[in-house]
Scaffold this motif. Structure first.
Motif, PDB file in Angstrom:
ATOM      1  N   ALA A 197       0.811  -1.406  -0.035  1.00  0.00           N
ATOM      2  CA  ALA A 197       0.018   0.108   0.042  1.00  0.00           C
ATOM      3  C   ALA A 197       0.864   1.335   0.182  1.00  0.00           C
ATOM      4  N   PHE A 198       0.463   2.091  -0.695  1.00  0.00           N
ATOM      5  CA  PHE A 198       1.194   3.533  -0.997  1.00  0.00           C
ATOM      6  C   PHE A 198       0.474   4.538  -0.652  1.00  0.00           C
ATOM      7  N   LEU A 199       0.532   5.182   0.670  1.00  0.00           N
ATOM      8  CA  LEU A 199      -0.269   6.322   1.372  1.00  0.00           C
ATOM      9  C   LEU A 199       0.461   7.506   0.971  1.00  0.00           C
ATOM     10  N   PRO A 200       0.035   8.293  -0.041  1.00  0.00           N
ATOM     11  CA  PRO A 200       0.516   9.694  -0.087  1.00  0.00           C
ATOM     12  C   PRO A 200       0.226  10.718   0.667  1.00  0.00           C
ATOM     13  N   TRP A 201       1.134  11.392   1.465  1.00  0.00           N
ATOM     14  CA  TRP A 201       0.603  12.412   2.148  1.00  0.00           C
ATOM     15  C   TRP A 201       1.016  13.764   1.462  1.00  0.00           C
ATOM     16  N   ARG A 202       0.320  14.728   1.732  1.00  0.00           N
ATOM     17  CA  ARG A 202       0.118  15.896   0.917  1.00  0.00           C
ATOM     18  C   ARG A 202      -0.327  15.495  -0.403  1.00  0.00           C
ATOM     19  N   PRO A 203      -1.642  14.742  -0.423  1.00  0.00           N
ATOM     20  CA  PRO A 203      -1.904  14.207  -1.924  1.00  0.00           C
ATOM     21  C   PRO A 203      -2.460  15.431  -2.702  1.00  0.00           C
ATOM     22  N   VAL A 204      -3.107  16.499  -2.307  1.00  0.00           N
ATOM     23  CA  VAL A 204      -3.602  17.484  -2.879  1.00  0.00           C
ATOM     24  C   VAL A 204      -2.754  18.352  -3.468  1.00  0.00           C
ATOM     25  N   ALA A 205      -2.593  18.679  -4.909  1.00  0.00           N
ATOM     26  CA  ALA A 205      -1.708  19.573  -5.523  1.00  0.00           C
ATOM     27  C   ALA A 205      -1.636  20.788  -5.029  1.00  0.00           C
ATOM     28  N   GLY A 206      -0.479  21.177  -4.728  1.00  0.00           N
ATOM     29  CA  GLY A 206      -0.207  22.754  -4.372  1.00  0.00           C
ATOM     30  C   GLY A 206      -0.446  23.788  -5.586  1.00  0.00           C
ATOM     31  N   ALA A 207      -0.495  24.881  -5.277  1.00  0.00           N
ATOM     32  CA  ALA A 207      -0.542  26.005  -6.287  1.00  0.00           C
ATOM     33  C   ALA A 207       0.862  26.105  -7.043  1.00  0.00           C
ATOM     34  N   VAL A 208       1.101  25.758  -8.392  1.00  0.00           N
ATOM     35  CA  VAL A 208       2.047  25.827  -9.299  1.00  0.00           C
ATOM     36  C   VAL A 208       1.430  26.486 -10.609  1.00  0.00           C
ATOM     37  N   SER A 209       2.069  27.504 -10.849  1.00  0.00           N
ATOM     38  CA  SER A 209       1.285  28.294 -12.173  1.00  0.00           C
ATOM     39  C   SER A 209       1.467  27.406 -13.124  1.00  0.00           C
ATOM     40  N   GLY A 210       0.182  27.787 -13.968  1.00  0.00           N
ATOM     41  CA  GLY A 210       0.182  26.794 -15.406  1.00  0.00           C
ATOM     42  C   GLY A 210      -0.528  25.616 -15.031  1.00  0.00           C
ATOM     43  N   ALA A 211       0.216  24.773 -14.284  1.00  0.00           N
ATOM     44  CA  ALA A 211      -0.083  23.227 -14.226  1.00  0.00           C
ATOM     45  C   ALA A 211      -1.564  23.335 -13.126  1.00  0.00           C
TER      46      ALA A 211
END
Length: 279
Positions: A197-211
């Motif tokens: 099992a792979f549990l990603p922490w900070r799974p919601v994308a942060g603010a990156v211009s363009g992306a």
């Protein structure tokens, strides 16, 4: 079709979209009562995997979850982490992988969570000052004694995962990862190959211009939110990914969990897959 469940270690069944409790305020008063309601609402909405740690308030987060949810619903797994402790001399938090420190944190975790056994225990960080075999050996001893069911690791490399698997059975890995942060893609690939099992922490994308603008565009196409699109991408990216987004607000919790119903088209997924190259 994206699968909605996963068996950690081959036998511990959970819904893939979980809840990270780190952000829940634990101080007495209205904020704590709101935290209790968020935790209870998560379980009402079908969450069966909740992540906490000794680090989160020195065990206060564990106590909060027990207050909110004990006696626990059938099928609910609360996973906690050990290996970071506060110095009695300086009051500073730091890595502490000494066997006696790990044992103490596990015993305190059991008491705070009101359980006799922690079904999934993760080593919060590998302590470079303590031989890996001693750290994992201590957790294995606790497993043999029945105080720990399964063992996972956090923030590790592929090489560290390989060394650890020579000593213990590793059933989960918790690394930082999202649609815009794929530094640990090789670790994810190793987990997928071994059905870890792979549990990603900070799974919601942060603010990156363009992306982030492209994520928002996909969200607009689907009538969803960028957060939901980011979580839906994770769920579809690998069957071993178990996102654990955290929040202290019920409306955000409901938004997060609704991501399980978002269906990305192949074109949308391809667009999101290519975002990592632009970041």
């Amino acid at each position: 079709m994206t699968t909605t469940t996963f068996r950690i270690g081959g036998d511990l069944g959970v819904h893939r979209l979980g809840f990270g409790a780190m952000r829940l305020p634990t101080e007495q008063g209205a904020a704590r009562e709101a935290s209790v309601q968020v935790a209870r609402r998560a379980v009402e909405l079908g969450v069966t995997l909740i992540d906490t740690a000794h680090l989160y308030g020195g065990g206060a987060n564990e106590e909060l979850l027990a207050e909110a949810l004990h006696p626990y619903a059938d099928g609910l797994t609360i996973t906690t982490k050990v290996g970071i402790a506060r110095s009695a001399d300086s009051g500073e938090w730091g890595l502490d992988g000494r066997p006696e420190a790990l044992r103490e944190q596990v015993e305190h975790g059991c008491r705070r969570l009101r359980v006799e056994r922690i079904e999934l225990l993760q080593l919060h960080r590998i302590d470079p000052e303590v031989p890996l075999a001693e750290q994992l050996g201590a957790l294995r001893e606790l497993q043999v004694e029945g105080k720990v069911g399964r063992i996972g690791l956090s923030e590790i490399t592929v090489a560290e995962l390989g060394r650890a698997r020579e000593i213990i059975e590793v059933v989960s890995v918790q690394n930082r990862y999202s649609v815009l942060d794929r530094e640990h893609e090789p670790v994810l690939a190793a987990c997928e190959a071994a059905q870890i099992a792979f549990l990603p922490w900070r799974p919601v994308a942060g603010a990156v211009s363009g992306a982030t603008a492209q994520i928002a565009a996909v969200a607009a196409d689907l009538g969803a939110t960028p957060v939901q699109v980011s979580l839906a991408w994770l769920l579809g990216h690998s069957p071993v990914i178990l996102p654990i987004p955290g929040t202290a607000r019920i409306d955000h919790l409901e938004e997060n969990l609704a991501a399980a119903r978002v269906q990305l088209t192949p074109a949308h997924r391809d667009r999101l897959d290519r975002l990592a190259e632009q970041v």
